[in-house]
Design a protein around this motif. Structure first.
Motif, PDB file in Angstrom:
ATOM      1  N   ALA A  63      41.508  50.499  35.804  1.00 40.64           N
ATOM      2  CA  ALA A  63      42.526  50.056  34.975  1.00 40.64           C
ATOM      3  C   ALA A  63      42.310  49.068  33.571  1.00 40.64           C
ATOM      4  N   ALA A  64      41.297  47.864  34.155  1.00 44.91           N
ATOM      5  CA  ALA A  64      40.986  47.227  32.984  1.00 44.91           C
ATOM      6  C   ALA A  64      40.134  47.805  32.064  1.00 44.91           C
ATOM      7  N   ASP A  65      39.260  48.751  32.670  1.00 40.91           N
ATOM      8  CA  ASP A  65      38.135  49.182  31.944  1.00 40.91           C
ATOM      9  C   ASP A  65      39.026  50.175  30.799  1.00 40.91           C
ATOM     10  N   LEU A  81      44.665  42.605  33.978  1.00 45.11           N
ATOM     11  CA  LEU A  81      44.200  43.400  34.825  1.00 45.11           C
ATOM     12  C   LEU A  81      42.923  43.022  35.822  1.00 45.11           C
ATOM     13  N   GLN A  82      42.059  42.298  34.950  1.00 41.10           N
ATOM     14  CA  GLN A  82      40.701  41.697  35.630  1.00 41.10           C
ATOM     15  C   GLN A  82      41.210  40.572  36.793  1.00 41.10           C
ATOM     16  N   SER A  83      41.753  39.632  36.171  1.00 43.95           N
ATOM     17  CA  SER A  83      42.417  38.695  37.239  1.00 43.95           C
ATOM     18  C   SER A  83      43.037  39.379  38.682  1.00 43.95           C
ATOM     19  N   ALA A  84      43.734  40.397  38.228  1.00 42.92           N
ATOM     20  CA  ALA A  84      44.417  41.104  39.251  1.00 42.92           C
ATOM     21  C   ALA A  84      43.225  41.926  40.374  1.00 42.92           C
ATOM     22  N   ALA A  85      42.403  42.293  39.711  1.00 43.27           N
ATOM     23  CA  ALA A  85      41.283  42.962  40.371  1.00 43.27           C
ATOM     24  C   ALA A  85      40.636  41.860  41.205  1.00 43.27           C
ATOM     25  N   ASP A  86      40.363  40.530  40.606  1.00 43.35           N
ATOM     26  CA  ASP A  86      39.585  39.441  41.364  1.00 43.35           C
ATOM     27  C   ASP A  86      40.308  39.054  42.511  1.00 43.35           C
ATOM     28  N   ALA A  87      41.848  39.009  42.360  1.00 43.12           N
ATOM     29  CA  ALA A  87      42.802  38.774  43.460  1.00 43.12           C
ATOM     30  C   ALA A  87      42.500  39.936  44.583  1.00 43.12           C
ATOM     31  N   GLY A  88      42.405  40.991  44.191  1.00 38.06           N
ATOM     32  CA  GLY A  88      42.196  42.217  45.102  1.00 38.06           C
ATOM     33  C   GLY A  88      40.812  41.908  45.829  1.00 38.06           C
ATOM     34  N   THR A  89      39.825  41.337  45.162  1.00 39.91           N
ATOM     35  CA  THR A  89      38.407  40.962  45.814  1.00 39.91           C
ATOM     36  C   THR A  89      38.711  39.817  46.649  1.00 39.91           C
ATOM     37  N   GLY A  90      39.350  38.913  46.484  1.00 36.21           N
ATOM     38  CA  GLY A  90      39.772  37.856  47.143  1.00 36.21           C
ATOM     39  C   GLY A  90      40.675  38.234  48.392  1.00 36.21           C
ATOM     40  N   LEU A  91      41.352  39.145  48.318  1.00 32.54           N
ATOM     41  CA  LEU A  91      41.866  39.682  49.404  1.00 32.54           C
ATOM     42  C   LEU A  91      41.230  40.415  50.331  1.00 32.54           C
TER      43      LEU A  91
END
Length: 201
Positions: A63-65, A81-91
């Motif tokens: 989505a960020a792309d 969106l990139q910050s949310a993706a990083d949060a998903g990676t943290g999860l």
């Protein structure tokens, strides 16, 4: 080196003790593996969290792309969106960490549940077995010496009185017959000492 007695009663007790020891060790291993498997089931939520976090991060990255292609505001849309993706990676990393902790706990529990009972079984079972093996080897060596029968007879005389109760008592008693060197009394007494050790003449 003899591992088992020659007399049936003692040999049966030794075989029974060995079987009980083997069954207890096998039961401890089986129980430890069952506990390991049960604890590892606790890692399932961690696997789900990791899978969900990876999927979420991948989707948000896509989505960020896509958002970055929007003219004028693409960069503004991409950052959250990139910050949310990083949060998903943290999860996903948290899910993986949970699985690692559960795996370590399961392994430690299994090792403890194997080592402690097996050590206890070996502590209770092995020393008497090794003591009997050493003692029977000593009695065998003693029996093979020229004065072996006489020494075994003395051993029977100084042992438990119950061993002497079944022996024929010559005139003057067994001790007196042994002192006189009575061959029959010495043979009877040495046989009693061998029986006590679980051996046959």
């Amino acid at each position: 080196m003899r591992l088992y007695a020659q007399t049936p009663a003692r040999r049966n007790r030794q075989v029974l003790a060995d079987l009980i020891a083997v069954v207890l060790v096998a039961a401890a291993v089986w129980f430890a593996l069952a506990v390991h498997e049960a604890v590892m089931r606790l890692a399932e939520p961690g696997r789900k969290v990791e899978s969900s976090g990876d999927s979420l991060a991948a989707e948000l990255d896509n989505a960020a792309d896509a958002a970055s292609e929007v003219p004028l505001v693409g960069d503004l849309l991409k950052k959250p969106l990139q910050s949310a993706a990083d949060a998903g990676t943290g999860l996903a990393d948290a899910g993986q960490s949970l699985q690692h902790v559960v795996s370590q706990v399961a392994t430690l529990a299994a090792v403890a549940l194997i080592v402690l009972p097996v050590a206890l079984v070996l502590l209770l079972w092995l020393p008497p077995r090794l003591r009997w093996i050493r003692r029977s080897a000593g009695v065998r060596r003693l029996m093979d010496t020229p004065e072996g029968a006489d020494l075994l007879a003395l051993r029977a005389l100084t042992g438990p009185l119950g061993d002497l109760a079944a022996l024929p008592t010559p005139a003057g008693g067994l001790a007196d017959a042994w002192r006189r060197g009575d061959p029959q009394a010495i043979a009877d007494l040495s046989r009693a000492a061998l029986r006590r050790a679980g051996l046959r003449p």
